[in-house]
Design a protein around this motif. Structure first.
Motif, PDB file in Angstrom:
ATOM      1  N   THR A  33       0.846  -1.196   0.000  1.00 17.36           N
ATOM      2  CA  THR A  33       0.000   0.000   0.000  1.00 17.36           C
ATOM      3  C   THR A  33       0.877   1.240   0.000  1.00 17.36           C
ATOM      4  O   THR A  33       1.801   1.357   0.803  1.00 17.36           O
ATOM      5  N   LEU A  34       0.610   2.142  -0.912  1.00 22.15           N
ATOM      6  CA  LEU A  34       1.401   3.369  -1.022  1.00 22.15           C
ATOM      7  C   LEU A  34       0.814   4.458  -0.143  1.00 22.15           C
ATOM      8  O   LEU A  34      -0.398   4.649  -0.103  1.00 22.15           O
ATOM      9  N   LEU A  35       1.684   5.159   0.572  1.00 19.66           N
ATOM     10  CA  LEU A  35       1.284   6.252   1.444  1.00 19.66           C
ATOM     11  C   LEU A  35       1.735   7.571   0.847  1.00 19.66           C
ATOM     12  O   LEU A  35       2.896   7.736   0.486  1.00 19.66           O
ATOM     13  N   TYR A  36       0.802   8.516   0.736  1.00 17.40           N
ATOM     14  CA  TYR A  36       1.086   9.849   0.215  1.00 17.40           C
ATOM     15  C   TYR A  36       0.824  10.863   1.328  1.00 17.40           C
ATOM     16  O   TYR A  36      -0.287  10.928   1.849  1.00 17.40           O
ATOM     17  N   MET A  54       5.456  10.386   9.347  1.00 24.18           N
ATOM     18  CA  MET A  54       5.130  11.587   8.574  1.00 24.18           C
ATOM     19  C   MET A  54       6.382  12.341   8.143  1.00 24.18           C
ATOM     20  O   MET A  54       6.466  12.799   7.000  1.00 24.18           O
ATOM     21  N   ASN A  55       7.353  12.480   9.021  1.00 25.13           N
ATOM     22  CA  ASN A  55       8.599  13.168   8.650  1.00 25.13           C
ATOM     23  C   ASN A  55       9.312  12.437   7.521  1.00 25.13           C
ATOM     24  O   ASN A  55       9.858  13.066   6.614  1.00 25.13           O
ATOM     25  N   LEU A  56       9.305  11.115   7.569  1.00 27.87           N
ATOM     26  CA  LEU A  56       9.915  10.332   6.493  1.00 27.87           C
ATOM     27  C   LEU A  56       9.190  10.565   5.178  1.00 27.87           C
ATOM     28  O   LEU A  56       9.818  10.815   4.140  1.00 27.87           O
ATOM     29  N   ALA A  62       6.194   9.816  -1.356  1.00 24.94           N
ATOM     30  CA  ALA A  62       5.322   8.642  -1.257  1.00 24.94           C
ATOM     31  C   ALA A  62       6.149   7.361  -1.257  1.00 24.94           C
ATOM     32  O   ALA A  62       7.152   7.254  -1.950  1.00 24.94           O
ATOM     33  N   MET A  63       5.711   6.418  -0.432  1.00 27.32           N
ATOM     34  CA  MET A  63       6.372   5.110  -0.380  1.00 27.32           C
ATOM     35  C   MET A  63       5.404   4.090   0.187  1.00 27.32           C
ATOM     36  O   MET A  63       4.374   4.451   0.746  1.00 27.32           O
ATOM     37  N   ALA A  68       8.538   2.166   4.420  1.00 31.12           N
ATOM     38  CA  ALA A  68       8.589   3.041   5.597  1.00 31.12           C
ATOM     39  C   ALA A  68       9.079   2.262   6.811  1.00 31.12           C
ATOM     40  O   ALA A  68       9.910   2.762   7.579  1.00 31.12           O
ATOM     41  N   ALA A  69       8.604   1.041   6.980  1.00 33.20           N
ATOM     42  CA  ALA A  69       9.050   0.209   8.110  1.00 33.20           C
ATOM     43  C   ALA A  69      10.546  -0.057   8.028  1.00 33.20           C
ATOM     44  O   ALA A  69      11.254   0.003   9.040  1.00 33.20           O
ATOM     45  N   ALA A  70      11.039  -0.325   6.839  1.00 38.54           N
ATOM     46  CA  ALA A  70      12.468  -0.603   6.668  1.00 38.54           C
ATOM     47  C   ALA A  70      13.312   0.644   6.923  1.00 38.54           C
ATOM     48  O   ALA A  70      14.350   0.570   7.595  1.00 38.54           O
ATOM     49  N   HIS A  71      12.891   1.786   6.397  1.00 43.91           N
ATOM     50  CA  HIS A  71      13.641   3.029   6.609  1.00 43.91           C
ATOM     51  C   HIS A  71      13.710   3.400   8.085  1.00 43.91           C
ATOM     52  O   HIS A  71      14.751   3.846   8.570  1.00 43.91           O
TER      53      HIS A  71
END
Length: 121
Positions: A33-36, A54-56, A62-63, A68-71
């Protein structure tokens, strides 16, 4: 003799991070699922984990939830719960990637133009 009580500094229990939540209100959120991010949404009222997400997203763009979990080096289920909260609050828009079954085939004219372009190479 009293046993030595050891405390771990810097560790936070998982139920504290998610506010006790163990499931999301959306069953459609998955790893792809992509987050924008909504760049205008205020961050002041967010919990620390949601603020990190949110900061990421504001920094990189978008990712997917798994990216996001990996970053952030946060377990995937925590990011899913954070994403669910961010969607509910309007901070994030989510979009499921299009599957092969849902994708529409290009028209004949597009394929002919592609073939013509390849022949020109």
């Amino acid at each position: 003799m009293r046993p030595i009580r050891r405390t771990r500094v810097g560790l936070v229990r998982s139920h504290t991070t998610t506010g006790g939540a163990t499931a999301t209100s959306r069953s459609s959120l998955d790893a792809s699922t992509l987050l924008y991010p909504d760049l205008k949404a205020p961050l002041a009222e967010l919990d620390p984990t949601s603020a990190r997400v949110m900061n990421l997203l504001r920094t990189i763009g978008a990712m997917s939830i798994s990216e996001a979990a990996a970053h952030l080096k946060i377990p995937f289920p925590f990011v899913v719960i954070c994403a669910d909260r961010l969607i509910d609050s309007g901070h994030v828009f989510a979009k499921a990637p299009t599957s092969a079954e849902q994708a529409t085939a290009p028209g004949v004219d597009v394929l002919e133009r592609l073939l013509h372009g390849l022949q020109q190479l």
